[in-house]
Write a protein that holds these residues in place. Structure first.
Motif, PDB file in Angstrom:
ATOM      1  N   LEU A 122       0.840  -1.205   0.000  1.00  0.00           N
ATOM      2  CA  LEU A 122       0.000   0.000   0.000  1.00  0.00           C
ATOM      3  C   LEU A 122       0.874   1.254   0.000  1.00  0.00           C
ATOM      4  O   LEU A 122       0.625   2.203  -0.753  1.00  0.00           O
ATOM      5  CB  LEU A 122      -0.932  -0.015   1.219  1.00  0.00           C
ATOM      6  N   VAL A 123       1.912   1.242   0.832  1.00  0.00           N
ATOM      7  CA  VAL A 123       2.811   2.402   0.872  1.00  0.00           C
ATOM      8  C   VAL A 123       3.439   2.631  -0.499  1.00  0.00           C
ATOM      9  O   VAL A 123       3.487   3.753  -1.012  1.00  0.00           O
ATOM     10  CB  VAL A 123       3.910   2.195   1.939  1.00  0.00           C
ATOM     11  N   LEU A 124       3.901   1.553  -1.104  1.00  0.00           N
ATOM     12  CA  LEU A 124       4.525   1.671  -2.423  1.00  0.00           C
ATOM     13  C   LEU A 124       3.540   2.205  -3.449  1.00  0.00           C
ATOM     14  O   LEU A 124       3.858   3.097  -4.241  1.00  0.00           O
ATOM     15  CB  LEU A 124       5.042   0.295  -2.854  1.00  0.00           C
ATOM     16  N   LEU A 125       2.335   1.670  -3.396  1.00  0.00           N
ATOM     17  CA  LEU A 125       1.297   2.096  -4.338  1.00  0.00           C
ATOM     18  C   LEU A 125       1.012   3.593  -4.188  1.00  0.00           C
ATOM     19  O   LEU A 125       0.957   4.341  -5.170  1.00  0.00           O
ATOM     20  CB  LEU A 125       0.021   1.284  -4.088  1.00  0.00           C
ATOM     21  N   LEU A 126       0.855   4.024  -2.933  1.00  0.00           N
ATOM     22  CA  LEU A 126       0.571   5.436  -2.683  1.00  0.00           C
ATOM     23  C   LEU A 126       1.729   6.314  -3.167  1.00  0.00           C
ATOM     24  O   LEU A 126       1.525   7.378  -3.749  1.00  0.00           O
ATOM     25  CB  LEU A 126       0.324   5.679  -1.190  1.00  0.00           C
ATOM     26  N   LEU A 127       2.929   5.811  -2.910  1.00  0.00           N
ATOM     27  CA  LEU A 127       4.119   6.557  -3.324  1.00  0.00           C
ATOM     28  C   LEU A 127       4.132   6.754  -4.835  1.00  0.00           C
ATOM     29  O   LEU A 127       4.328   7.860  -5.344  1.00  0.00           O
ATOM     30  CB  LEU A 127       5.358   5.759  -2.899  1.00  0.00           C
TER      31      LEU A 127
END
Lengths: 252, 282
Positions: free
Chosen positions: B256-261
Motif C-alpha cells: 500500500l505504501v509503495l502504491l501510494l508513493l
C-alpha cells in the motif's frame, strides 16, 4: 545620391530542385524603407531570408550569386554568420516573443553577444523599448511574461528585441499580417521613425501598406524581380505590364 | 437485425470497459483494505522487529527513495544530454534512426535482464558490490529510455519560431538550445523524469541482485552499502518468511505504501504537465 547599403548581384536560390529565386539584381538604399511586394509564393520571404542567411538553416537550400553589405559579400566563407545576423536584424510574420519576461526577451540578444553588466543591460533594454515605441506600455510590467502582451505589443517587442543589439539593417517579413488595423497603424508609424537610423526592408503583400510606408519598392513574381524603383514611380507609372496588373488587383 | 447487432456490439464494448475498470479498482481496494490494517505512523517510521514479524518499514522507504533519486540523478543528465544530441545535432541519418529504435527497444526489455546486467557490470566488473550505487545505476539504465524519449518529444514540441528568433539575433546553435529550446521544453523533461522516478521506485528485479537486502539494522552510511527497498521487501516477506501470519499483513502494508508513493509521484507529474499546458500560449 543615396548610398547603397545592400547590393544583390545575380542571386539564385534553390530549395532542392525548386528554383525559388532567379538571378535577382537589386540595390537597396541606406536609411530608407524598401518594400518587397508580390503574390504569395513569389519568393519574397525567401529573398528576405537571403539577406541575413536564414536560409542556411534549411538543409536543401543552395545559393549562388552575391549579397554585398557595405561592399562585402555576406556569402564569403570568412563571414561570421552570428555577427552578420547581429548587423541584420529580423522580425517575423507572426509575433514570436520567447516565453520569457519582457525584459529577458529584449536582453536575450545582448546576453548572447556577451553583455553581462546589469546596469548596461537595463539601460539598453530601456533604450530599445523606447525606440520601439513600447516603453510606456510595458515599463511597469517588465518582468511579466511577454506572452501576456497583445499581438501588436508583441510585434513591437520583437522589434525592440532586434533593435537591442544595434543592427544596421532591419528585415521585416510581413510584420503586420497577424495584426489588427490599430496595431498595424502603430507599427507603420514606428517603421516611419526607424528609417531615420536604419535601413529597412519589408516584405508585404499588402499593396496599400507598401504605398504608405516605403520609399522604394520591388515587385517579385515567380522568383524573378520584375521591377524596382522609387515607390512613387512604381505606383504611378509602372514600366512593366505585370506590375501594373498586380497593382490594379488583376492577381494577388 | 442491424439494430440488434449494434446493441450486441455496444454491450460487448461496454462490458470490456467495466471489467477492465473493475480489475483496476479492485486492485486498489484489495491492497488498501489489506494494507490499511497495519498502516500507522509507527509502521512508516520504525525499523522491523522480531525477525521481520513486527515493527515498521522505515529503512525500506528510505532505501527506495535513495535508489530512485540515485537512478534519476544518473539517468536525467545523461538522458537529457543524449536526447539533445540526437534531436539537435545528430541529423536524420540511418545510424541515428537505428539508435532511436534501439533505445525504444530497450524500454521493452524485461527488467530482470537489467538486473543481471547490473550484477555483471556494476556489482562485479566495477566492483561496486551489492550497493545503493549499483542499484541506482541499474535502475538508471532502466529508465534512461523513458527520459530520452520524453526529452526528445519535449524538444520537438518547441515551436520553430522560437529557434528562428534566436538565430536571427545571431545566436549559435548551442546558445539557442540552452537559452530557448531547453527552457521551453523543461516541463516536458521534468514530467519524464518524475515518471522515471515512479518507475524506478516500483521495480524489484533490477535491484534484486544489485542493491537490495532483506534486513539491515542501519540505514546505508555510504553509496557502497546495501539497502532495504519497498518492492523487494514485499517479495522477501512473501518468500523467505517463516511466520506468514505476521508477515503477509506487513507485505500488504508495504504494498500500500509503495502504491501510494507511485500514485503520488505520477500525480505530481500530471500536475506539472497540466500547469505547463495552461501557462503556455503558443
Amino acid at each position: 545620391m543615396v548610398r547603397e547599403k545592400i547590393v544583390v548581384k545575380d542571386l539564385n536560390l534553390w530549395f532542392g530542385e525548386n528554383h525559388v529565386l532567379k538571378g535577382i539584381n537589386i540595390s537597396i538604399p541606406e536609411k530608407a524603407v524598401t518594400a518587397v511586394m508580390g503574390p504569395s509564393g513569389c519568393g519574397k520571404s525567401s529573398f528576405l531570408r537571403c539577406l541575413n542567411r536564414m536560409n542556411d538553416l534549411i538543409d536543401t537550400a543552395r545559393v549562388t550569386g552575391k549579397v554585398l553589405i557595405d561592399g562585402r559579400n555576406i556569402y564569403d566563407d570568412a563571414v561570421d554568420v552570428s555577427l552578420l545576423r547581429r548587423r541584420v536584424g529580423m522580425v517575423f510574420q507572426r509575433p514570436n516573443p520567447f516565453p520569457k519576461s519582457v525584459f529577458d526577451n529584449v536582453a536575450y540578444g545582448l546576453r548572447i553577444h556577451g553583455v553581462r553588466n546589469k546596469g548596461e543591460l537595463r539601460e539598453r533594454v530601456e533604450e530599445a523599448l523606447k525606440d520601439a515605441n513600447l516603453w510606456d506600455e510595458v515599463k511597469d510590467r517588465l518582468f511579466g511574461s511577454a506572452l501576456e502582451l497583445s499581438g501588436g505589443q508583441q510585434q513591437r517587442l520583437c522589434i525592440a528585441r532586434a533593435l537591442a543589439v544595434r543592427p544596421e539593417i532591419i528585415l521585416l517579413d510581413e510584420p503586420a499580417s497577424a495584426l489588427d488595423p490599430i496595431s498595424t497603424a502603430k507599427l507603420e508609424e514606428l517603421i516611419e521613425k526607424l528609417k531615420e537610423d536604419y535601413t529597412i526592408v519589408i516584405v508585404t503583400h499588402n499593396i496599400q501598406q507598401a504605398a504608405r510606408i516605403s520609399d522604394y519598392a520591388a515587385f517579385l513574381m515567380l522568383g524573378e524581380l520584375v521591377e524596382f524603383g522609387r515607390t512613387q514611380e512604381i505606383f504611378t507609372a509602372p514600366k512593366d505590364k505585370r506590375t501594373e496588373s498586380y497593382l490594379t488587383g488583376r492577381f494577388g | 437485425m442491424r439494430r440488434f447487432k449494434q446493441f450486441v456490439g455496444f454491450v460487448v464494448l461496454k462490458t470490456s470497459v467495466v471489467v477492465g475498470v473493475l480489475f483496476l479498482f479492485s486492485l486498489i481496494v484489495v491492497i488498501a483494505l489489506n494494507g490499511a490494517r497495519v498502516l500507522s505512523p509507527e509502521f512508516l517510521l520504525e525499523f522491523p522487529r522480531e525477525g521481520m514479524t513486527g515493527g515498521g518499514i522505515f529503512p525500506a522507504i528510505v532505501g527506495t527513495f535513495l535508489l530512485s533519486l540515485g537512478a534519476v540523478g544518473f539517468a536525467l543528465p545523461l538522458g537529457v544530454l543524449g536526447a539533445i544530441y540526437l534531436r539537435e545535432y545528430a541529423g536524420g541519418g540511418r545510424l541515428v534512426r537505428a539508435i532511436r529504435t534501439g533505445i525504444n527497444t530497450l524500454s521493452g526489455v524485461p527488467s530482470v535482464v537489467f538486473g543481471l546486467f547490473g550484477l555483471a557490470v556494476f556489482v562485479k566488473l566495477f566492483g561496486f558490490g551489492v550497493s545503493v550505487l549499483s542499484g541506482s545505476l541499474t535502475l538508471g539504465i532502466l529508465i534512461l529510455p523513458v527520459i530520452i524519449r520524453s526529452t526528445e518529444e519535449a524538444i520537438e514540441a518547441v515551436p520553430r519560431e522560437f529557434r528562428e528568433a534566436s538565430y536571427a539575433l545571431g545566436a549559435t546553435k548551442w546558445q539557442t538550445v540552452k537559452g530557448v529550446v531547453l527552457p521551453a521544453a523543461l516541463p516536458g523533461i521534468l514530467t519524464g523524469a518524475i515518471l522515471g522516478v515512479g518507475r524506478a521506485a516500483g521495480e524489484t528485479a533490477p535491484i534484486l541482485f544489485t542493491a537490495a537486502t532483506f534486513y539491515t539494522r542501519h540505514l546505508p552510511g555510504s553509496p557502497f552499502d546495501e539497502v532495504m527497498a519497498l518492492p523487494y521487501h514485499i517479495y522477501a516477506l512473501m518468500t523467505e518468511g517463516t511466520e506468514p501470519e505476521h508477515q503477509v499483513p506487513i507485505a500488504y502494508g508495504t504494498a500500500l505504501v509503495l502504491l501510494l508513493l507511485v500514485l503520488a509521484v505520477n500525480f505530481i507529474a500530471i500536475v506539472i504537465r497540466y500547469r505547463a499546458r495552461r501557462a503556455r500560449k503558443w
